[in-house]
Design a protein around this motif. Structure first.
Motif, PDB file in Angstrom:
ATOM      1  N   LEU A   1      -2.733  -3.877   3.713  1.00  8.80           N
ATOM      2  CA  LEU A   1      -1.939  -3.027   4.908  1.00  8.80           C
ATOM      3  C   LEU A   1      -0.873  -2.168   4.886  1.00  8.80           C
ATOM      4  O   LEU A   1      -0.724  -1.437   5.407  1.00  8.80           O
ATOM      5  CB  LEU A   1      -2.341  -3.969   5.946  1.00  8.80           C
ATOM      6  CG  LEU A   1      -3.681  -4.654   6.485  1.00  8.80           C
ATOM      7  CD1 LEU A   1      -3.474  -5.803   7.541  1.00  8.80           C
ATOM      8  CD2 LEU A   1      -4.632  -3.481   7.158  1.00  8.80           C
ATOM      9  N   MET A   2       0.019  -2.983   4.225  1.00 15.64           N
ATOM     10  CA  MET A   2       1.471  -2.303   4.222  1.00 15.64           C
ATOM     11  C   MET A   2       1.246  -1.230   3.154  1.00 15.64           C
ATOM     12  O   MET A   2       2.006  -0.044   3.555  1.00 15.64           O
ATOM     13  CB  MET A   2       2.313  -3.357   3.648  1.00 15.64           C
ATOM     14  CG  MET A   2       2.779  -4.303   4.537  1.00 15.64           C
ATOM     15  SD  MET A   2       4.394  -5.241   3.915  1.00 15.64           S
ATOM     16  CE  MET A   2       5.202  -4.180   3.165  1.00 15.64           C
ATOM     17  N   GLY A   3       0.656  -1.248   2.184  1.00 11.58           N
ATOM     18  CA  GLY A   3       0.419  -0.263   1.115  1.00 11.58           C
ATOM     19  C   GLY A   3      -0.861   0.974   1.439  1.00 11.58           C
ATOM     20  O   GLY A   3      -0.817   1.743   0.729  1.00 11.58           O
ATOM     21  N   SER A   4      -1.266   0.731   2.605  1.00 10.80           N
ATOM     22  CA  SER A   4      -2.265   1.575   2.959  1.00 10.80           C
ATOM     23  C   SER A   4      -3.256   1.715   1.768  1.00 10.80           C
ATOM     24  O   SER A   4      -3.783   2.888   1.565  1.00 10.80           O
ATOM     25  CB  SER A   4      -1.712   3.122   3.391  1.00 10.80           C
ATOM     26  OG  SER A   4      -0.841   2.909   4.340  1.00 10.80           O
ATOM     27  N   GLY A   5      -3.597   0.539   1.130  1.00 12.16           N
ATOM     28  CA  GLY A   5      -4.711   0.529   0.371  1.00 12.16           C
ATOM     29  C   GLY A   5      -4.486  -0.520  -0.746  1.00 12.16           C
ATOM     30  O   GLY A   5      -3.667  -1.081  -0.717  1.00 12.16           O
ATOM     31  N   CYS A   6      -5.370  -0.444  -1.715  1.00 13.13           N
ATOM     32  CA  CYS A   6      -5.361  -1.430  -2.943  1.00 13.13           C
ATOM     33  C   CYS A   6      -5.224  -0.874  -4.314  1.00 13.13           C
ATOM     34  O   CYS A   6      -5.028   0.169  -4.409  1.00 13.13           O
ATOM     35  CB  CYS A   6      -6.409  -2.432  -2.612  1.00 13.13           C
ATOM     36  SG  CYS A   6      -8.155  -1.689  -2.804  1.00 13.13           S
ATOM     37  N   THR A   7      -5.289  -1.729  -5.255  1.00 15.11           N
ATOM     38  CA  THR A   7      -5.300  -1.191  -6.584  1.00 15.11           C
ATOM     39  C   THR A   7      -6.396  -0.205  -6.862  1.00 15.11           C
ATOM     40  O   THR A   7      -6.546   0.750  -7.836  1.00 15.11           O
ATOM     41  CB  THR A   7      -4.864  -2.238  -7.593  1.00 15.11           C
ATOM     42  OG1 THR A   7      -6.225  -3.199  -7.393  1.00 15.11           O
ATOM     43  CG2 THR A   7      -3.555  -3.018  -7.634  1.00 15.11           C
ATOM     44  N   SER A   8      -7.571  -0.582  -6.355  1.00 15.02           N
ATOM     45  CA  SER A   8      -8.822   0.273  -6.550  1.00 15.02           C
ATOM     46  C   SER A   8      -8.608   1.680  -6.043  1.00 15.02           C
ATOM     47  O   SER A   8      -8.922   2.641  -6.711  1.00 15.02           O
ATOM     48  CB  SER A   8      -9.934  -0.468  -6.043  1.00 15.02           C
ATOM     49  OG  SER A   8     -10.001  -0.423  -4.749  1.00 15.02           O
ATOM     50  N   GLY A   9      -8.150   1.757  -4.970  1.00 10.85           N
ATOM     51  CA  GLY A   9      -7.964   3.197  -4.445  1.00 10.85           C
ATOM     52  C   GLY A   9      -6.471   3.966  -4.804  1.00 10.85           C
ATOM     53  O   GLY A   9      -7.001   4.888  -5.236  1.00 10.85           O
ATOM     54  N   HIS A  10      -5.703   3.076  -4.885  1.00  8.90           N
ATOM     55  CA  HIS A  10      -4.322   3.655  -5.426  1.00  8.90           C
ATOM     56  C   HIS A  10      -4.208   3.789  -6.878  1.00  8.90           C
ATOM     57  O   HIS A  10      -4.232   4.773  -7.618  1.00  8.90           O
ATOM     58  CB  HIS A  10      -2.843   3.085  -4.879  1.00  8.90           C
ATOM     59  CG  HIS A  10      -2.803   3.203  -3.508  1.00  8.90           C
ATOM     60  ND1 HIS A  10      -2.559   4.590  -3.051  1.00  8.90           N
ATOM     61  CD2 HIS A  10      -2.706   2.570  -2.302  1.00  8.90           C
ATOM     62  CE1 HIS A  10      -2.285   4.352  -1.802  1.00  8.90           C
ATOM     63  NE2 HIS A  10      -2.287   3.132  -1.483  1.00  8.90           N
ATOM     64  N   GLY A  11      -4.611   2.716  -7.521  1.00 14.12           N
ATOM     65  CA  GLY A  11      -4.488   2.558  -8.964  1.00 14.12           C
ATOM     66  C   GLY A  11      -5.457   3.118  -9.910  1.00 14.12           C
ATOM     67  O   GLY A  11      -5.160   3.771 -10.840  1.00 14.12           O
TER      68      GLY A  11
ATOM     69  N   CYS B   1      -8.228   5.545  -8.159  1.00 11.36           N
ATOM     70  CA  CYS B   1      -8.567   7.067  -7.591  1.00 11.36           C
ATOM     71  C   CYS B   1      -7.177   7.721  -7.616  1.00 11.36           C
ATOM     72  O   CYS B   1      -7.274   8.983  -7.972  1.00 11.36           O
ATOM     73  CB  CYS B   1      -9.325   6.775  -6.354  1.00 11.36           C
ATOM     74  SG  CYS B   1     -11.088   5.771  -6.640  1.00 11.36           S
ATOM     75  N   GLY B   2      -6.122   7.215  -7.115  1.00 14.44           N
ATOM     76  CA  GLY B   2      -5.098   8.016  -6.806  1.00 14.44           C
ATOM     77  C   GLY B   2      -4.313   8.455  -8.065  1.00 14.44           C
ATOM     78  O   GLY B   2      -3.685   9.596  -8.029  1.00 14.44           O
ATOM     79  N   ILE B   3      -4.052   7.618  -9.239  1.00 16.74           N
ATOM     80  CA  ILE B   3      -3.442   8.298 -10.168  1.00 16.74           C
ATOM     81  C   ILE B   3      -4.481   8.911 -10.892  1.00 16.74           C
ATOM     82  O   ILE B   3      -3.801   9.836 -11.602  1.00 16.74           O
ATOM     83  CB  ILE B   3      -3.311   6.547 -11.045  1.00 16.74           C
ATOM     84  CG1 ILE B   3      -2.066   5.786 -10.289  1.00 16.74           C
ATOM     85  CG2 ILE B   3      -2.747   7.155 -12.431  1.00 16.74           C
ATOM     86  CD1 ILE B   3      -1.788   4.497 -11.097  1.00 16.74           C
ATOM     87  N   ALA B   4      -5.745   8.878 -10.638  1.00 18.59           N
ATOM     88  CA  ALA B   4      -6.690   9.902 -11.570  1.00 18.59           C
ATOM     89  C   ALA B   4      -6.278  11.223 -10.933  1.00 18.59           C
ATOM     90  O   ALA B   4      -6.537  12.256 -11.583  1.00 18.59           O
ATOM     91  CB  ALA B   4      -7.950   9.353 -11.478  1.00 18.59           C
ATOM     92  N   ARG B   5      -6.015  11.249  -9.660  1.00 17.29           N
ATOM     93  CA  ARG B   5      -5.569  12.541  -8.991  1.00 17.29           C
ATOM     94  C   ARG B   5      -4.316  12.907  -9.395  1.00 17.29           C
ATOM     95  O   ARG B   5      -3.754  13.779  -8.531  1.00 17.29           O
ATOM     96  CB  ARG B   5      -6.129  12.271  -7.255  1.00 17.29           C
ATOM     97  CG  ARG B   5      -7.638  12.293  -7.183  1.00 17.29           C
ATOM     98  CD  ARG B   5      -7.958  12.029  -5.630  1.00 17.29           C
ATOM     99  NE  ARG B   5      -6.925  11.698  -4.776  1.00 17.29           N
ATOM    100  CZ  ARG B   5      -6.769  10.726  -3.864  1.00 17.29           C
ATOM    101  NH1 ARG B   5      -7.850   9.926  -3.934  1.00 17.29           N
ATOM    102  NH2 ARG B   5      -5.718  10.585  -3.340  1.00 17.29           N
ATOM    103  N   LEU B   6      -3.654  12.293  -9.649  1.00 16.13           N
ATOM    104  CA  LEU B   6      -2.061  12.307  -9.925  1.00 16.13           C
ATOM    105  C   LEU B   6      -1.137  12.284  -8.569  1.00 16.13           C
ATOM    106  O   LEU B   6      -0.464  13.117  -8.190  1.00 16.13           O
ATOM    107  CB  LEU B   6      -1.737  13.825 -10.735  1.00 16.13           C
ATOM    108  CG  LEU B   6      -2.116  13.449 -11.993  1.00 16.13           C
ATOM    109  CD1 LEU B   6      -1.923  15.199 -12.626  1.00 16.13           C
ATOM    110  CD2 LEU B   6      -1.939  12.522 -12.814  1.00 16.13           C
ATOM    111  N   SER B   7      -1.855  11.546  -7.562  1.00 17.22           N
ATOM    112  CA  SER B   7      -1.102  11.454  -6.445  1.00 17.22           C
ATOM    113  C   SER B   7       0.312  10.765  -6.472  1.00 17.22           C
ATOM    114  O   SER B   7       0.221   9.620  -6.981  1.00 17.22           O
ATOM    115  CB  SER B   7      -2.107  10.865  -5.412  1.00 17.22           C
ATOM    116  OG  SER B   7      -1.437  10.154  -4.097  1.00 17.22           O
ATOM    117  N   PRO B   8       1.203  11.432  -6.063  1.00 21.29           N
ATOM    118  CA  PRO B   8       2.536  10.559  -6.140  1.00 21.29           C
ATOM    119  C   PRO B   8       2.620   9.464  -5.409  1.00 21.29           C
ATOM    120  O   PRO B   8       3.123   8.411  -5.643  1.00 21.29           O
ATOM    121  CB  PRO B   8       3.617  11.751  -5.971  1.00 21.29           C
ATOM    122  CG  PRO B   8       2.899  13.129  -5.579  1.00 21.29           C
ATOM    123  CD  PRO B   8       1.591  12.879  -5.869  1.00 21.29           C
TER     124      PRO B   8
END
Length: 140
Positions: free
Chosen positions: A95-105, A107-114
C-alpha cells in the motif's frame, strides 16, 4: 542444481509471458497486489478479469501440485504469529509503495519507469534490512 536453474528459467519465462499477454491482450499491468486489492471493485467489467487472473493462479498451482508436489513443500522455522506479522508488513508495504514487486519490479522496470526502479530498490533494501534485523538483533 541444474534442475533448479531450469525451473527458475521456466518460472521466469512463464511470468514474462503471462505479464506480456495481460499487457498486450488486456492493456493491464500485472501488479498482483493491486489485482488482489481490486477484486471487489464495483466498476463494470473491472473486477471480472481480476477474478479470472487470481483463479488462474490458484488452479495453475493445483495442477502443478499434481505433477510436482515437492515444489510446495515448506520448511519454515518461524511461528505462525511471525508469519502473520510478516504478511501484514508486506501488505502494508504494497500500500505504501503503490504496488508490489510484480507490478514495479517486473512491469515497471521493463518500461524503464523511474518510479518503479526506485520502488523496487526500496523493496529490496527494506527486505534485506528487516531480514538482517530480525536475524541478528532479535534472533529470529
Amino acid at each position: 542444481m541444474q534442475e533448479n536453474i531450469m525451473m527458475a528459467l521456466a518460472g521466469g519465462a512463464t511470468i514474462g509471458i503471462a505479464t506480456s499477454l495481460l499487457l498486450v491482450l488486456n492493456g493491464r499491468v500485472t501488479g498482483v497486489s493491486n489485482i488482489l486489492n481490486g477484486l471487489l471493485d464495483r466498476t463494470p467489467y473491472e473486477s471480472e478479469w481480476k477474478w479470472f487472473f487470481v483463479l488462474g493462479m490458484f488452479f495453475a498451482g493445483l495442477i502443478l501440485n499434481q505433477f510436482r508436489p515437492e515444489f510446495f513443500e515448506v520448511n519454515i522455522n518461524r511461528s505462525s504469529i511471525m508469519i502473520l506479522i510478516a504478511g501484514l508488513l508486506v501488505g502494508f508495504g504494497t500500500l505504501m509503495g503503490s504496488g508490489c514487486t510484480s507490478g514495479h519490479g517486473i512491469c515497471g522496470i521493463a518500461r524503464l519507469s523511474p518510479r518503479s526502479i526506485v520502488a523496487t530498490i526500496c523493496f529490496i533494501v527494506a527486505g534485506m534490512l528487516m531480514a538482517n534485523f530480525l536475524r541478528w538483533i532479535v534472533g529470529l
